[in-house]
Design a protein around this motif. Structure first.
Motif, mmCIF file in Angstrom:
data_model
loop_
_atom_site.group_PDB
_atom_site.id
_atom_site.type_symbol
_atom_site.label_atom_id
_atom_site.label_comp_id
_atom_site.label_asym_id
_atom_site.label_seq_id
_atom_site.Cartn_x
_atom_site.Cartn_y
_atom_site.Cartn_z
ATOM 1 N N ARG A 216 0.839 -1.192 0.000
ATOM 2 C CA ARG A 216 0.000 0.000 0.000
ATOM 3 C C ARG A 216 0.877 1.245 0.000
ATOM 4 O O ARG A 216 1.967 1.239 0.585
ATOM 5 N N SER A 217 0.366 2.274 -0.619
ATOM 6 C CA SER A 217 1.080 3.535 -0.502
ATOM 7 C C SER A 217 0.920 4.056 0.934
ATOM 8 O O SER A 217 -0.116 3.852 1.574
ATOM 9 N N THR A 218 1.961 4.667 1.427
ATOM 10 C CA THR A 218 1.985 5.164 2.800
ATOM 11 C C THR A 218 2.510 6.592 2.789
ATOM 12 O O THR A 218 2.884 7.119 1.728
ATOM 13 N N ARG A 219 2.582 7.178 3.948
ATOM 14 C CA ARG A 219 3.137 8.522 4.005
ATOM 15 C C ARG A 219 4.603 8.502 3.556
ATOM 16 O O ARG A 219 5.070 9.404 2.862
ATOM 17 N N ARG A 220 5.304 7.435 3.915
ATOM 18 C CA ARG A 220 6.729 7.353 3.556
ATOM 19 C C ARG A 220 6.907 7.018 2.067
ATOM 20 O O ARG A 220 7.818 7.509 1.412
ATOM 21 N N PHE A 221 6.019 6.146 1.574
ATOM 22 C CA PHE A 221 6.081 5.749 0.157
ATOM 23 C C PHE A 221 4.711 6.018 -0.473
ATOM 24 O O PHE A 221 3.893 5.109 -0.642
ATOM 25 N N PRO A 222 4.456 7.252 -0.846
ATOM 26 C CA PRO A 222 3.092 7.633 -1.230
ATOM 27 C C PRO A 222 2.705 7.327 -2.682
ATOM 28 O O PRO A 222 1.541 7.443 -3.037
ATOM 29 N N LEU A 223 3.660 6.979 -3.507
ATOM 30 C CA LEU A 223 3.362 6.715 -4.913
ATOM 31 C C LEU A 223 3.366 5.213 -5.183
ATOM 32 O O LEU A 223 3.948 4.440 -4.431
ATOM 33 N N ILE A 224 2.731 4.821 -6.277
ATOM 34 C CA ILE A 224 2.774 3.421 -6.697
ATOM 35 C C ILE A 224 3.597 3.335 -7.979
ATOM 36 O O ILE A 224 3.325 4.046 -8.957
ATOM 37 N N LEU A 225 4.587 2.457 -7.958
ATOM 38 C CA LEU A 225 5.404 2.209 -9.152
ATOM 39 C C LEU A 225 4.839 1.008 -9.894
ATOM 40 O O LEU A 225 4.521 -0.023 -9.301
ATOM 41 N N THR A 226 4.718 1.154 -11.210
ATOM 42 C CA THR A 226 4.407 -0.002 -12.040
ATOM 43 C C THR A 226 5.442 -0.051 -13.161
ATOM 44 O O THR A 226 6.016 0.978 -13.532
ATOM 45 N N THR B 135 15.736 10.108 -7.185
ATOM 46 C CA THR B 135 15.853 8.825 -6.491
ATOM 47 C C THR B 135 14.482 8.174 -6.441
ATOM 48 O O THR B 135 13.467 8.852 -6.264
ATOM 49 N N LEU B 136 14.485 6.878 -6.608
ATOM 50 C CA LEU B 136 13.263 6.082 -6.537
ATOM 51 C C LEU B 136 13.487 5.081 -5.409
ATOM 52 O O LEU B 136 14.370 4.223 -5.501
ATOM 53 N N ALA B 137 12.702 5.207 -4.350
ATOM 54 C CA ALA B 137 12.942 4.372 -3.171
ATOM 55 C C ALA B 137 11.678 3.624 -2.776
ATOM 56 O O ALA B 137 10.565 4.157 -2.871
ATOM 57 N N SER B 138 11.868 2.395 -2.343
ATOM 58 C CA SER B 138 10.766 1.603 -1.793
ATOM 59 C C SER B 138 11.270 0.966 -0.507
ATOM 60 O O SER B 138 12.437 1.138 -0.126
ATOM 61 N N ARG B 139 10.427 0.156 0.140
ATOM 62 C CA ARG B 139 10.878 -0.522 1.335
ATOM 63 C C ARG B 139 11.942 -1.575 1.017
ATOM 64 O O ARG B 139 12.633 -2.051 1.890
ATOM 65 N N ALA B 140 12.085 -1.930 -0.305
ATOM 66 C CA ALA B 140 13.077 -2.940 -0.686
ATOM 67 C C ALA B 140 14.428 -2.336 -1.035
ATOM 68 O O ALA B 140 15.467 -2.987 -0.873
ATOM 69 N N GLN C 221 8.674 6.242 -3.116
ATOM 70 C CA GLN C 221 8.798 7.687 -3.028
ATOM 71 C C GLN C 221 9.810 8.128 -4.078
ATOM 72 O O GLN C 221 10.781 7.411 -4.370
ATOM 73 N N VAL C 222 9.550 9.261 -4.662
ATOM 74 C CA VAL C 222 10.456 9.831 -5.655
ATOM 75 C C VAL C 222 10.920 11.181 -5.138
ATOM 76 O O VAL C 222 10.109 11.963 -4.638
#
Lengths: 939, 78
Positions: free
Chosen positions: A801-811, A858-863, A915-916
């Motif tokens: 899910r998008s969150t405050r920390r990672f608010p965007l969805i990457l596809t 920068t493109l960041a996710s939890r991974a 997040q970008v």
């Protein structure tokens, strides 16, 4: 132009079933279908009428005035290409009057054409030159003093072909090919009369225009105006080998045209069932990787991945592999090793890999790269229809009235099929696109989607349930079909009819207005023949398998199965995804999708292979990674797949690969995975292979060697030799013997042989006693499983899910000029169109982050985190960003997670919360993700 | 990053698909799916992880894991 000796009949054939008409051409009677042109009828009678603007891949145009004829009882000299036959018509093609007219026409053409035939690249392969001879042109009375086109500038901007307007005869074949065949409409005739010239776009250079470099214009050109650079450099080819493209799942038939042993060009085969004479920029032009200097041609080994590679001979490499594999098994058990087969290799190569694993390794730890793309297709269609394959042939789209494209981008991923689809759409079929991204199909020349359901990523199942809700609630079910051919309908209908599945309720989840969903459901159910075409935007989700079953439910409920123009059609990513699955590459299934626990099936294989087989499933690729990290899996053979680049959650994959005691990579290049390898076994390109590929429509096509193996071995020999060195003898005389073994063991392949394929060109499985020439459309009278099975498809939202920390969805997705991890296309001039992976971001999302077009972000996710250049684009909705994964440096999979489809473990590439951010040191070159560097100290 | 053991995570994802059917039937379906597609070592790990998780594990997963002991041939056929 093409070297091939296929006779060009001048104009296309009339529709099937046309009424027979008999005419007389120069005294020869010939019977043809009503609507046939006189030009074609003459050709069929063996009379070749001179022509320039006509070719049988394009509708008649009637501009060159060379194909003139005389018809008894009619005035004048009509163009035979635009004159249809009529019963009793008597045609004369050779009269003094016609000869004079044709000579005059040719004289005018030649008067404005450079007379450099002897040094022209097309010398000997030029229709203008041929026609000058045919009409007996002996003199040109007009000099070059007058107005002419001989000073026009040549456009050499395209990396694969040149455009020399001085040689253009303005026949419009290129313009028509671009429109009618490719469907891009990038070319036009600019100006009028004598000033008419071919123009790419708005008088742009080809490289700057909308041209997609499919090459249809080059093939259609009757002169050397549009000419392959390879022909300019190497000369006209002298021989042809018919083979199959090694890129996407369309599986185009191509004629490899060689001069001596040097491959000059690829020309699509008119008789190719999948492509019918068309190709794309990859298949036609991007074959240079096969001879790229990066190719590794000798086996190499090393003790530790921190050591230097040591070139060895084949015997040493095979013995080293076998000895270390066996040593691992002695220490850690039979199940401690396994293999991964490739959808870029032939059926025969895949078959021997899975046989090596099952019979020589003694376990079922075999998986294939289809795991990460279309494994949910196999599961979903098997559950509902009874067979793990698409239902139609590509031709079927020509009978379609409603085309529903879900999670696919055919113009980039499957361009040749997209051209067929676009042709049907231009004829009036309605188009529905269900995709978060505004793909090109949504609006392109002469095409506009009736509906674009811009769905939120990860909500496919909610959407398909809402569509089904409308079908059931509004009484649009095809009861006759359902009652006669399906089971489980009532439970399913009760499920989808619930209020929570209504479009109004689903709107909050999918983001798509309910009214649009209702309109699409009505159109699909009542608009005539409706077909679903889908891609990885369906499968690469945590509910990929559920969505496949949901689409199958929808097709059954509306009766859109079992005839031309309908069906549920996966667009497979790689050329042999279907084949690699058919060949038993999944750890739970033997060839032909039969479970390893089925004693009767296993006995058949045990008898043939003379080795007991395990009845338990083996590890799937993601399970292999987990098992490598926990220490129960120590040795891996990987053929033709770059798992370090293509599989999700790169840090997890790197950790798994670094944990292995032995990694054997068989590939063309030192790819990202090979950086963790202890053994490198050089593979062969498709140009060296002998075997078969099976495309997305189950079509088995021959792959024929165009050049000798650069490594000294056929690729299928290597697993055979490893198995033999491990104590299980495996040998074949040639690839056809492997296919014979496949046919003897696989009910859907019993009628397949190289002899039959050579005779028929291709067949679509099932090919057996019931269907000796194959099965273009499946489930015609009954489903493979008997009754089609409705399956309840509960929508379970992804945990990503998008969150405050990672608010965007990457596809993620792919681009036309590049293919998969780019190992092939990055080593061709295709890089001019795509030098790096970029991040598409909506202007609103960019603005609030202070990002401008071209900025390094920068493109960041939890991974993980990587760096890309941003491209501002409203193709993506607000809140969604998009990138491709063709370059290892961009590291798209550094950020993707290990979420996967619940049924098959297919990774959820299409939904990653990210997040970008603008890189503060944006002036500097992007640091990018560091591609796979061997971890220090791992042995 | 998630710290749920892989097999528990996978089994929980499977279980989520079958919450619409009665629990006993759902557990049986989940166990059958696991037998059809999972390597035996994963099944063993699942049972071990479920045992370790005790009450923290999804009830449906726990029920299914208990059925995974059954011989595979009896569970196949989906």
């Amino acid at each position: 132009m093409t070297l091939t000796n296929d006779r060009d009949l001048g104009t296309p054939a009339p529709p099937d079933g046309a009424r027979p008409v008999t005419v007389e051409i120069d005294g020869l009677p010939v019977t043809v279908g009503e609507g046939t042109s006189v030009l074609r009828a003459a050709a069929l009678a063996g009379v070749d009428i001179p022509k320039l603007c006509a070719t049988d891949s394009l509708d008649a145009f009637g501009s060159c005035r060379l194909c003139l004829v005389e018809v008894d009882g009619r005035r004048g000299t009509p163009a035979s290409c635009t004159t249809p036959v009529a019963d009793g018509m008597k045609v004369r093609t050779q009269t003094p009057k016609l000869a004079k007219l044709r000579e005059g026409v040719m004289e005018l053409y030649i008067s404005d054409h450079p007379l450099d035939c002897l040094t022209c690249p097309a010398n000997g392969d030029c229709e203008l030159q041929d026609m000058a001879g045919v009409v007996g042109l002996r003199q040109v009375r007009y000099g070059y003093q007058g107005e002419n086109h001989l000073d026009l500038e040549k456009d050499t901007s395209n990396p694969y072909f040149d455009f020399d307007p001085t040689k253009c005869i303005a026949c419009s074949r290129c313009v028509r090919a671009c429109g009618d065949i490719q469907g891009t409409f990038a070319l036009t005739i600019e100006g009028r009369g004598f000033g008419s010239t071919v123009s790419a776009g708005a008088a742009e250079a080809f490289i700057d225009s909308e041209c997609v470099s499919c090459g249809a214009c080059v093939q259609a050109c009757p002169t050397s105006t549009l000419q392959e650079k390879a022909v300019v450099e190497l000369g006209i080819p002298t021989r042809t080998v018919l083979t199959t493209c090694a890129y996407c799942g369309v599986g185009c038939s191509l004629r490899a045209e060689l001069r001596g042993d040097e491959l000059v060009r690829m020309v699509p085969d008119k008789a190719g069932g999948a492509n019918e004479g068309h190709a794309c920029v990859k298949g036609r032009f991007a074959f240079g990787y096969a001879t790229h200097p990066d190719r590794i041609l000798h086996p190499m080994i090393r003790e530790s991945i921190t050591d230097e590679w040591r070139v060895v001979d084949w015997d040493t490499a095979i013995a080293y592999t076998a000895q270390r594999m066996r040593a691992i098994q002695e220490r850690h058990g039979m199940g401690a090793i396994g293999g991964i087969s490739s959808s870029r290799t032939t059926n025969e190569e895949v078959y021997v890999v899975q046989k090596m694993v099952r019979a020589a390794f003694g376990n079922n730890n075999i998986d294939t790269c289809a795991r990460v793309c279309h494994s949910p297709t196999g599961y979903g269609l098997r559950q509902t229809f009874g067979e793990s394959a698409g239902t139609q042939d590509f031709r079927s789209v020509a009978k379609c009235d409603v085309v529903v494209v879900i999670g696919a981008n055919p113009t980039d991923g499957h361009p040749v099929f997209a051209s067929r689809m676009k042709r049907r759409l231009r004829e009036g079929a309605k188009l529905v696109v269900i995709d978060p991204r505004r793909i090109d199909l949504v609006r392109s020349p002469h095409i506009a989607a009736e509906h674009h359901l811009r769905i939120r990523p990860g909500t496919n199942v909610a959407m398909v349930n809402a569509l089904a809700h409308v079908v059931v609630a509004e009484g649009l079910v095809n009861r006759e079909f359902v009652d006669a051919r399906c089971e489980g309908f009532d439970d399913w209908a009760e499920f989808v009819a619930r209020p929570e599945h209504s479009p109004e309720a689903a709107e909050a989840v999918t983001g798509v207005p309910a009214g649009q969903v209702r309109a699409v459901a009505r159109l699909y159910a009542t608009g005539g023949n409706a077909a679903i075409y889908y891609g990885l935007g369906v499968t690469e989700h945590s509910q990929g398998s559920t969505m496949v079953m949901g689409m199958a439910n929808l097709a059954m409920a509306t009766g859109n199965i079992g005839r031309d123009g309908v069906g549920v059609n996966p667009l497979r990513g790689q050329n042999n995804v279907q084949g690699s699955c058919d060949m038993g590459s999944f750890p739970h299934e033997l060839p032909g999708y039969r479970h390893v626990a089925d004693d009767a099936v296993r006995t058949v294989f045990e008898t043939m292979w003379q080795r007991p087989l395990l009845s338990e499933p083996g590890l799937r690729i993601p399970n292999m990674f987990d098992a490598a990290i926990d220490g129960s899996f120590r040795g891996l053979y990987v053929q033709g797949e770059d798992i370090a680049q293509s599989d999700p959650n790169t840090s997890h994959v790197f950790a798994a690969l670094a944990s292995l005691e032995l990694l054997v990579v068989q590939d063309l290049f030192i790819n990202e995975t090979a950086k963790f390898a202890h053994v490198f076994l050089p593979g062969t390109s498709f140009l060296e292979k002998d075997g078969t590929f099976t495309n997305a429509e189950r079509r088995i096509n021959r792959v024929r060697p165009v050049m000798a193996s650069q490594t000294g071995k056929q690729e299928w020999e290597i697993p055979c030799e490893i198995a033999t060195a491990m104590g299980y003898p495996m040998s074949y005389t040639d690839a056809s013997q492997i296919m014979d073994e496949i046919a003897s063991l696989t009910p859907t392949f019993t009628g397949v042989s190289f002899d039959k394929l050579n005779r028929l060109g291709s067949v679509q499985w099932p090919c057996n006693d019931d269907a000796p020439e194959g099965t273009p459309i499946m489930h015609v009278d009954e489903f493979v499983r008997g009754k089609g099975k409705f399956v309840v498809t509960t929508f379970v939202p992804t945990t990503e899910r998008s969150t405050r920390r990672f608010p965007l969805i990457l596809t993620t997705g792919r681009i036309l000029s590049q293919y998969n991890v780019g190992a092939q296309t990055r080593r061709t001039p295709n890089v001019v169109w795509h030098e790096e992976d970029i991040l598409e971001i909506h202007p609103h999302d960019a603005e609030v982050r202070g990002i401008c077009d071209g900025d390094s972000v920068t493109l960041a996710s939890r991974a993980g985190e990587t760096t890309l250049h941003a491209k501002l684009s409203d193709r993506m909705p607000v809140g969604v960003v998009y990138t491709t994964f063709h370059y290892p440096q961009s590291g798209a999979n550094v950020v993707t997670t290990d979420n996967s489809d619940w049924a098959t473990n297919c990774p959820e590439y299409k939904v990653t919360a990210v997040q970008v951010a603008l890189r503060r040191s944006a002036a500097a070159a992007p640091a990018r993700h560091e591609s796979a560097e061997p971890p220090i100290g791992v042995s | 990053m998630a710290t749920t053991p892989p097999e528990i995570r996978l089994a929980t994802e499977i279980a989520a698909q079958f919450r619409h059917v009665p629990p006993e039937e759902a557990a049986h379906t989940i166990a059958r799916h696991i037998h059809t597609f999972w390597d035996p070592r994963m099944r063993n790990r699942l049972k071990m992880q479920v045992a370790q998780a005790a009450g923290d594990c999804d009830a449906l997963v726990a029920d299914a894991a208990s059925m995974v002991e059954v011989e595979p041939a009896e569970l196949l056929g989906e």
